[in-house]
Motif scaffolding. Structure first.
Motif: not given
Length: 393
Positions: A31, A150-152, A26-27, A23, A381, A103, A29, A57
């Motif tokens: 939008a 996505n967030d990853a 997450d921060a 996790a 990233n 995303k 990536v 989302a």
């Protein structure tokens, strides 16, 4: 199997991989991220781009404009109704443009010369299916990449799962790092592939589709070739029969997870069934004798659910059948690419694609990622993504 379902198979793989990442990414990536498209095709035709997919989302399907803004598809109909024009003007030959990608799990289509035709049913978007001679996109030169952002992070691939067509490569630049690319052909690889396919007896040349003006449009993947009547349904029977004979008297050992070497399953054929047992001798799953369509599509009799037993075994079998390694190595997956595609009965489409790739990697069938032989780049990233439209040579 439809083009959409094959795409979803690949995207399920990348999304599943993404789900396993820590996790902490997450921060990192945002939008949307920039996507630079460079046109080195040498063609004078106008290029049209389409960024289509599922917004992660909320699970809604739609398209993104050049700014990365999401637009949901309106309701479709039966018969299908025209979709809104989601095209983005692409770069002229020798030029580049940069758009934003949101995303999505989706596809970035590009077409030469004319816009693609998309329609909507009550179930959503109808993707092009050019194995159908009445598909409105049958005579358009186009291709696509598949991606999950996505967030990853970003996963983006060069795919030939459905067809080999307009050449391109993909890339990703991590924040503060060097760009990684895949999908480039060797010099002369585009024409080399078609020449090799034309020279392959047994119906393989029939996979090539051309336009009335002589333009080569694509080569269908062999599963679609079977569907279109271009390739015999019996094309893999001899190999399957030999596999069945071999493992009627010996054991096929499958170790589906590279990071779990002690997780093994043991396959033996009895009649029309290959049964797999675990280390305790209990039967965990069984497969009926597959046909060529099941092998090339990695579905039907080689269905691969997203579980931890049947799916991983099926993926391994699918790779072994397509690469022709099941007879030469009773321990699968085979990790020696020098031994792939050596049997006279094999997936010659995949063989010839891999032979023409600059890095040897391709997504020539749905589970070409078994052993990491797929043309995919990933970064947790990503600062920027790239698509390069390559020369037709």
């Amino acid at each position: 199997m439809s083009a959409l379902r094959k795409a979803l198979t690949l995207l399920a793989v990348t999304t599943a991989l993404a789900a396993g990442l820590p996790a902490a990414a997450d921060a990192a990536v945002p939008a949307t991220i920039p996507l630079k498209i460079t046109n080195n095709s040498g063609r004078s035709d106008p290029v049209y781009l389409y960024d289509l997919g599922t917004l992660l989302a909320n699970g809604r399907q739609g398209w993104a404009d050049a700014n990365g803004t999401f637009h949901a598809w309106p309701a479709g109909g039966n018969p299908p109704t025209p979709a809104p024009d989601a095209s983005i003007p692409g770069p002229a030959n020798g030029q580049s443009i940069t758009i934003r990608m949101p995303k999505f799990s989706g596809r970035l289509y590009f077409s030469y010369g004319q816009k693609l035709v998309f329609k909507l049913t009550t179930g959503g978007l109808v993707q092009p299916a050019v194995q159908n001679p009445s598909d409105p996109n049958r005579n358009i030169l186009f291709n696509w990449t598949e991606y999950t952002l996505n967030d990853a992070g970003l996963w983006i691939n060069s795919t030939q799962v459905d067809m080999f067509s307009a050449p391109y490569a993909v890339g990703v630049q991590p924040t503060g790092g060097a760009t990684r690319t895949t999908g480039h052909l060797k010099p002369g690889g585009y024409n080399g592939f078609y020449s090799a396919l034309r020279g392959q007896p047994g119906g393989w040349a029939n996979l090539i589709q051309t336009r009335s003006d002589g333009t080569v449009l694509r080569a269908l993947a062999p599963g679609h070739g079977i569907e279109a009547g271009a390739l015999p349904r019996t094309v893999m029977d001899d190999y399957v029969n030999r596999v069945w004979s071999k493992y009627s008297g010996s054991t096929l050992t499958v170790t589906p997870f590279g990071d779990q070497p002690n997780t093994k399953y043991y396959g033996r054929v009895s009649g029309n069934t290959m049964n797999f047992t675990n280390g305790s001798g209990a039967v965990v799953t069984s497969f009926q004798k597959p046909d060529a369509d099941s092998i090339f599509g990695c579905y039907k009799l080689l269905d691969a659910p997203n579980d931890l037993v049947r799916g991983p075994i099926s993926r391994t079998l699918c790779a072994g059948y397509n690469r022709g390694t099941l007879l030469v190595n009773p321990n699968q997956p085979d990790s020696n690419p020098g031994g792939f595609y050596k049997d006279a009965v094999t997936n010659h489409y995949a063989r010839k694609i891999h032979a023409q790739m600059a890095d040897g990697k391709a997504y020539a069938f749905a589970f070409d990622d078994v052993g990491n032989y797929e043309s995919l780049v990933h970064d947790g990233n990503p600062a920027q993504a790239f698509i390069t439209l390559d020369p037709f040579s």
